[in-house]
Design an enzyme around this catalytic site. Structure first.
Site: not given
Length: 339
Positions: A46, A48, A105-106, A181, A204, A206, A230, A235
């Site tokens: 499963d 785990e 990134r958060q 950036d 840039k 957005r 960077d 992506t």
């Protein structure tokens, strides 16, 4: 106080080749065989995660090598469960060696009702029993403050500087470093200072997340060999668009130096078809076969730097000495020769 036991390495499934390379490098430094602790990190049907350590680790100084890259949740859980297994086996100290720190990134709330996931991950690691963290090019350096334990954040800039000085020997007067950036200017400036090159910025705009509406070059790149710097390439859409913008602005060549090659979705195809002459990444994330087969992607090893950082941590000597290009030159002997 000098260490009494040898450092011991353990690896999850996220980047076994890097862990093995670190072990080989440490064997060279120590003049004795340093291997990975015999353990199994497997999954039940499963999915785990199950961990079993076959060696005695009581009282040992343990280094768990595990980037939390794709699949981020699986690799993070492996790291937490390996840490728990070692803690319950009475390891004296556990250092999480996280070459790529996922969820970085958060790192702040950009709008209402959103999480600060990097802080949550820091809490999880600490609660699992990690005593200190060793990582590379955190997306946001303030993440070090999310931990109440020591965090050593290594930098790719000195290694990249060695690579640039080697591959652009005799052409350095034509090289210009580019920040993709405004937020990445400090990182780009660091490399520019190390190689003695000028700096420009690609600004840039957005319209919405993931889509770049337009780009403007701040600075004169006419006749320059541009090096975009960077920390993460996901992506590669923004990176490839920046390369096109620089070529249209008069650059003769565009190269990119990115620490963490996430390279998800159409990234490799985009890079392959891009005007970029080369994309240089580290092996902080295990490269896929597609990445290894791409003609204009080159990989710089991080094992020499991580091996030395682990040895310095173990022996209680300075890790910040590895921030200097001169310190890393002998560590990367054979790859980059002086002169």
């Amino acid at each position: 106080m000098p260490a009494m036991t040898e450092p011991k390495l353990m690896s999850g499934n996220a980047n076994k080749p890097l862990a093995q390379a670190i072990a080989r490098r440490m064997s060279m430094h120590r003049g004795m065989s340093v291997g990975l602790v015999d353990a199994r990190v497997e999954r039940f049907n499963d999915q785990e995660i199950f961990v079993e350590v076959y060696e005695n680790v009581r009282g040992e100084d343990m280094y768990v090598i595990q980037p939390t890259s794709n699949p981020a949740n699986d690799n993070l859980m492996e790291l937490l469960i390996m840490t728990d297994a070692l803690r319950r086996s009475s390891a004296a100290r556990i250092t999480a060696v996280i070459p790529y720190f996922g969820y970085a990134r958060q790192d702040r709330r950009t709008k209402a009702r959103t999480p600060i996931s990097a802080k949550l991950v820091a809490n999880l690691l600490t609660e699992a029993g990690v005593d200190r963290v060793l990582t590379l090019d955190l997306h946001a350096t303030q993440i070090q403050g999310f931990f109440d334990i020591p965090v050593d954040n290594l930098y790719a800039a000195p290694v990249f500087a060695l690579d640039v000085l080697h591959h652009f020997k005799g052409q350095l007067e034509d090289v210009m470093v580019i920040s993709p950036d405004v937020g990445g200017v400090a990182r780009a400036r660091e490399l520019a200072k190390r190689i003695g090159a000028p700096l420009a910025i690609v600004d840039k705009r957005r319209e919405k997340a993931g889509e770049v509406a337009g780009m403007t070059v701040i600075g004169d790149v006419t006749g320059k060999k541009c090096i975009i710097v960077d920390d993460i390439c996901d992506t590669a859409g923004t990176l490839c668009k920046a390369a096109e913008t620089l070529m249209e602005a008069g650059a003769t060549e565009v190269h990119s130096y990115i620490t963490h090659g996430v390279l998800s979705g159409p990234a490799v195809e985009r890079v392959s078809n891009s005007v970029m002459k080369s994309l240089v990444i580290t092996d902080s994330i295990q490269p896929t076969e597609e990445v290894l087969g791409c003609k204009n992607i080159r990989i710089v090893p991080t094992a020499p730097m991580f091996a030395q950082a682990i040895l310095n941590t173990w022996s209680g000597t300075s890790v910040s000495s590895l921030f200097e290009t001169d310190t890393l030159t002998p560590i990367y002997e054979g790859m980059y020769s002086r002169g």
